[in-house]
Scaffold this motif. Structure first.
Motif, PDB file in Angstrom:
ATOM      1  N   SER A 309     -15.860 -27.427   2.769  1.00  0.00           N
ATOM      2  CA  SER A 309     -16.732 -28.308   1.995  1.00  0.00           C
ATOM      3  C   SER A 309     -17.534 -29.205   2.939  1.00  0.00           C
ATOM      4  CB  SER A 309     -15.885 -29.168   1.061  1.00  0.00           C
ATOM      5  OG  SER A 309     -16.584 -30.348   0.737  1.00  0.00           O
ATOM      6  N   SER A 310     -18.781 -29.438   2.578  1.00  0.00           N
ATOM      7  CA  SER A 310     -19.640 -30.273   3.428  1.00  0.00           C
ATOM      8  C   SER A 310     -19.147 -31.718   3.477  1.00  0.00           C
ATOM      9  CB  SER A 310     -21.078 -30.233   2.909  1.00  0.00           C
ATOM     10  OG  SER A 310     -21.121 -30.737   1.590  1.00  0.00           O
ATOM     11  N   GLN A 311     -18.231 -32.057   2.557  1.00  0.00           N
ATOM     12  CA  GLN A 311     -17.702 -33.432   2.545  1.00  0.00           C
ATOM     13  C   GLN A 311     -16.568 -33.626   3.563  1.00  0.00           C
ATOM     14  OE1 GLN A 311     -19.201 -35.707   0.550  1.00  0.00           O
ATOM     15  NE2 GLN A 311     -20.550 -33.997   0.049  1.00  0.00           N
ATOM     16  N   SER A 312     -16.030 -32.535   4.113  1.00  0.00           N
ATOM     17  CA  SER A 312     -14.900 -32.663   5.045  1.00  0.00           C
ATOM     18  C   SER A 312     -15.342 -33.343   6.336  1.00  0.00           C
ATOM     19  CB  SER A 312     -14.351 -31.291   5.405  1.00  0.00           C
ATOM     20  OG  SER A 312     -14.214 -30.503   4.268  1.00  0.00           O
ATOM     21  N   ASP A 313     -14.357 -33.838   7.103  1.00  0.00           N
ATOM     22  CA  ASP A 313     -14.739 -34.399   8.395  1.00  0.00           C
ATOM     23  C   ASP A 313     -14.563 -33.353   9.498  1.00  0.00           C
ATOM     24  OD1 ASP A 313     -12.034 -34.367   8.881  1.00  0.00           O
ATOM     25  OD2 ASP A 313     -11.949 -36.392   9.678  1.00  0.00           O
ATOM     26  N   ALA A 314     -15.080 -33.670  10.674  1.00  0.00           N
ATOM     27  CA  ALA A 314     -15.146 -32.680  11.748  1.00  0.00           C
ATOM     28  C   ALA A 314     -13.763 -32.266  12.244  1.00  0.00           C
ATOM     29  CB  ALA A 314     -15.975 -33.224  12.906  1.00  0.00           C
ATOM     30  N   MET A 315     -12.792 -33.185  12.177  1.00  0.00           N
ATOM     31  CA  MET A 315     -11.448 -32.850  12.647  1.00  0.00           C
ATOM     32  C   MET A 315     -10.809 -31.809  11.724  1.00  0.00           C
ATOM     33  SD  MET A 315      -9.401 -33.436  15.119  1.00  0.00           S
ATOM     34  CE  MET A 315      -7.872 -32.561  15.357  1.00  0.00           C
ATOM     35  N   THR A 316     -11.013 -31.981  10.399  1.00  0.00           N
ATOM     36  CA  THR A 316     -10.502 -31.007   9.438  1.00  0.00           C
ATOM     37  C   THR A 316     -11.074 -29.627   9.746  1.00  0.00           C
ATOM     38  OG1 THR A 316     -10.605 -32.790   7.832  1.00  0.00           O
ATOM     39  CG2 THR A 316     -10.179 -30.587   6.969  1.00  0.00           C
ATOM     40  N   ALA A 317     -12.366 -29.597  10.074  1.00  0.00           N
ATOM     41  CA  ALA A 317     -13.020 -28.323  10.383  1.00  0.00           C
ATOM     42  C   ALA A 317     -12.392 -27.697  11.621  1.00  0.00           C
ATOM     43  CB  ALA A 317     -14.513 -28.547  10.600  1.00  0.00           C
ATOM     44  N   LEU A 318     -12.182 -28.513  12.661  1.00  0.00           N
ATOM     45  CA  LEU A 318     -11.614 -27.962  13.889  1.00  0.00           C
ATOM     46  C   LEU A 318     -10.207 -27.431  13.643  1.00  0.00           C
ATOM     47  CD1 LEU A 318     -12.049 -27.504  16.916  1.00  0.00           C
ATOM     48  CD2 LEU A 318     -10.817 -29.629  17.301  1.00  0.00           C
ATOM     49  N   THR A 319      -9.420 -28.187  12.873  1.00  0.00           N
ATOM     50  CA  THR A 319      -8.068 -27.738  12.558  1.00  0.00           C
ATOM     51  C   THR A 319      -8.106 -26.395  11.844  1.00  0.00           C
ATOM     52  OG1 THR A 319      -7.532 -30.069  12.260  1.00  0.00           O
ATOM     53  CG2 THR A 319      -5.874 -28.484  11.559  1.00  0.00           C
ATOM     54  N   GLN A 320      -9.056 -26.263  10.891  1.00  0.00           N
ATOM     55  CA  GLN A 320      -9.181 -24.993  10.162  1.00  0.00           C
ATOM     56  C   GLN A 320      -9.582 -23.858  11.103  1.00  0.00           C
ATOM     57  OE1 GLN A 320     -11.340 -25.359   6.495  1.00  0.00           O
ATOM     58  NE2 GLN A 320     -11.811 -23.190   6.397  1.00  0.00           N
ATOM     59  N   ILE A 321     -10.479 -24.149  12.031  1.00  0.00           N
ATOM     60  CA  ILE A 321     -10.899 -23.130  13.004  1.00  0.00           C
ATOM     61  C   ILE A 321      -9.726 -22.701  13.871  1.00  0.00           C
ATOM     62  CG2 ILE A 321     -12.244 -22.810  15.119  1.00  0.00           C
ATOM     63  CD1 ILE A 321     -14.504 -24.389  13.747  1.00  0.00           C
ATOM     64  N   GLN A 322      -8.927 -23.700  14.313  1.00  0.00           N
ATOM     65  CA  GLN A 322      -7.767 -23.381  15.151  1.00  0.00           C
ATOM     66  C   GLN A 322      -6.759 -22.544  14.382  1.00  0.00           C
ATOM     67  OE1 GLN A 322      -6.731 -27.415  16.239  1.00  0.00           O
ATOM     68  NE2 GLN A 322      -7.458 -27.138  18.335  1.00  0.00           N
ATOM     69  N   LYS A 323      -6.592 -22.886  13.097  1.00  0.00           N
ATOM     70  CA  LYS A 323      -5.577 -22.207  12.296  1.00  0.00           C
ATOM     71  C   LYS A 323      -5.983 -20.773  11.953  1.00  0.00           C
ATOM     72  CE  LYS A 323      -4.443 -23.827   8.289  1.00  0.00           C
ATOM     73  NZ  LYS A 323      -4.384 -24.956   7.344  1.00  0.00           N
ATOM     74  N   THR A 324      -7.255 -20.584  11.610  1.00  0.00           N
ATOM     75  CA  THR A 324      -7.681 -19.265  11.157  1.00  0.00           C
ATOM     76  C   THR A 324      -8.143 -18.374  12.302  1.00  0.00           C
ATOM     77  OG1 THR A 324      -9.911 -20.106  10.814  1.00  0.00           O
ATOM     78  CG2 THR A 324      -8.450 -20.117   8.912  1.00  0.00           C
ATOM     79  N   GLY A 325      -8.474 -18.974  13.445  1.00  0.00           N
ATOM     80  CA  GLY A 325      -8.964 -18.181  14.564  1.00  0.00           C
ATOM     81  C   GLY A 325     -10.406 -17.726  14.378  1.00  0.00           C
TER      82      GLY A 325
END
Ligand SMILES: [Zn+2]
Length: 366
Positions: A309-325
Motif C-alpha cells: 500500500s502506498s500508505q506504508s512506510d519505507a521500513m515496512t517495504a524493506l522488511t517485505q522485500i527481505q522476507k519475500t526475496g
C-alpha cells in the motif's frame, strides 16, 4: 527450541558419560556415568535457559516485549521485538544474563564445596563442579566485548552513552564482533589442521555465526534509523510502463521488452492491477509458441507479497522485500497501481544517507 539442540544433547551426554566424568571420577559404574551425563546435560541446558530468562526478565521490566527465546547450537538468543529505549536499558539487559550465570556458578560451587566437606556421594559433587565450571565458561565467552554477545552489548551501551548515537555505537561494537568471529574461525581452522577436526569445525561455526549476526544487526539498525516512518512516496517510480493483460507474448516482447528495456512490467486489466510479468515467465515458452499464449495466462498474479500500500512506510517495504526475496514491489491504492518500488532505489538512498552522515559526523545531532 532449534532441532540442533537435540543433536547437541546426544553429543554432550556421550562425551560426558564416556569421557569427562570417567576420567575425572574413576571407579563408578557405567550406569552412574550415564545418569551423570544426562544430569550434566540438563544442568548445562538449564543454565543457558536461565541465562536467557535473565535477559528477558530485565527487558520486560524496561517495557520491551519479548517475542521469545530461541535455543540453538551455541546457546540462546533472547529475541527483542524492538531496540532498547536507551543505553541504560541496554546495559542492564545485557548484564542480566551473565549475572544469572554468576549466581548459578556461586550456588553450584558452594554446593560442591559443602559436598566435599561433608562427604556427599561423588556423582553429586562432580555434577555441581561441572555445572559451576560450565557457567564460568558461559560468562567468560559471553562477556567478550564482541557484538552481539552480551559483552558486545555492554560495550555498545557504553559507546551509545558516550557518542550519543546508536548507529555509531553499533558500528564499532559490531566491528569487534566481526574481528572476534574471524579470530574464532582462524582458531578453528588451526585446530582442525592440528588434528582436532570436530572442535575446529565447532569454532568455525561459532565464528561464522558471530560475523554474520554482527553484520546483520548493524545493517538492521541503519535501515531502521533511516527508513522507519519515512513515506514510501519519495521512493516510488510513478512513470511506469504497464502492459494490458490480453496481448500475446509475441507482442509483449516486440512492443515492450524490445522498446523499453525494463525487465518486468505490471499487468493491467480494465485499468486495475492484475499481476506482473517478467522475462522469467516468458523464457519457459519456445519462440514459436509466443503467439499462442496471452500475458494473462503466464503473469504472476498480484498478491499481498508483491504489492504494498502506498500508505506504508519505507521500513515496512524493506522488511517485505527481505522476507519475500523480490527486488520490486508494486505500490497500490486499493486495486489501482500507483508505481513501482525497487530495492535498488532504497539501497541507493541508504548509501547516500550514510555518506552524508559520515561527512557531518562532527556535528551530528542525533
Ligand atoms: Zn546472554
Amino acid at each position: 527450541m532449534d532441532p540442533s539442540w537435540l543433536f547437541l544433547a546426544f553429543l554432550l551426554v556421550f562425551t560426558l558419560s564416556r569421557g569427562l566424568f570417567p576420567n575425572s571420577y574413576p571407579g563408578l559404574t557405567e550406569t552412574t556415568y550415564f545418569w551423570m551425563g544426562i544430569l550434566g546435560m540438563l544442568g548445562l541446558f538449564g543454565s543457558i535457559v536461565l541465562h536467557e530468562f535473565g535477559h528477558a526478565w530485565v527487558a520486560q521490566r524496561f517495557g520491551l516485549p519479548m517475542r521469545g527465546i530461541t535455543l540453538f547450537l551455541f546457546g540462546g538468543v533472547a529475541e527483542m521485538s524492538e531496540e532498547s529505549p536507551g543505553p541504560a536499558a541496554e546495559f542492564w539487559m545485557a548484564i542480566a544474563g551473565p549475572t544469572v550465570s554468576a549466581l548459578i556458578l556461586i550456588c553450584c560451587l558452594t554446593l560442591s564445596f559443602l559436598g566435599k566437606m561433608h562427604g556427599w556421594p561423588v556423582p553429586f559433587t562432580g555434577l555441581f563442579t561441572y555445572i559451576a565450571f560450565m557457567n564460568g565458561i558461559l560468562i567468560a565467552f559471553n562477556l567478550v566485548p564482541a557484538f552481539p554477545l552480551d559483552g558486545g552489548r555492554i560495550l555498545r551501551a557504553a559507546l551509545w552513552q558516550w557518542k550519543k548515537s546508536l548507529p555509531k555505537a553499533t558500528r564499532i561494537a559490531s566491528t569487534f564482533g566481526k574481528w572476534f568471529g574471524s579470530l574464532l574461525i582462524f582458531m578453528g581452522i588451526f585446530n582442525a589442521i592440528q588434528g582436532e577436526v570436530l572442535g575446529g569445525i565447532w569454532w568455525v561455526l561459532i565464528g561464522l555465526f558471530l560475523r554474520q549476526s554482527a553484520d546483520a544487526s548493524y545493517k538492521q539498525i541503519l535501515f531502521q534509523q533511516h527508513l522507519e516512518g519515512k513515506s514510501l512516496k519519495q521512493f516510488v517510480k510513478t512513470d511506469v510502463v504497464t502492459v494490458p493483460s490480453n496481448i500475446d507474448i509475441r507482442i509483449l516482447v516486440d512492443e515492450y521488452f524490445h522498446q523499453h528495456y525494463f525487465k518486468g512490467y505490471p499487468v493491467l486489466e480494465n485499468g486495475e492491477l492484475a499481476g506482473y510479468i517478467a522475462i522469467r515467465q516468458i523464457r519457459q515458452f519456445p519462440t514459436e509458441e509466443w503467439t499462442k499464449h496471452a500475458v494473462k495466462e503466464i503473469m504472476v498474479p498480484a498478491t499481498p507479497d508483491n504489492t504494498i500500500s502506498s500508505q506504508s512506510d519505507a521500513m515496512t517495504a524493506l522488511t517485505q522485500i527481505q522476507k519475500t526475496g523480490l527486488s520490486t514491489l508494486m505500490v497500490v491504492e486499493g486495486r489501482h497501481l500507483v508505481g513501482l518500488l525497487s530495492l535498488k532505489d532504497l539501497l541507493r538512498f541508504l548509501s547516500m544517507e550514510l555518506e552524508l552522515e559520515d561527512e557531518g559526523s562532527g556535528s551530528a545531532t542525533k
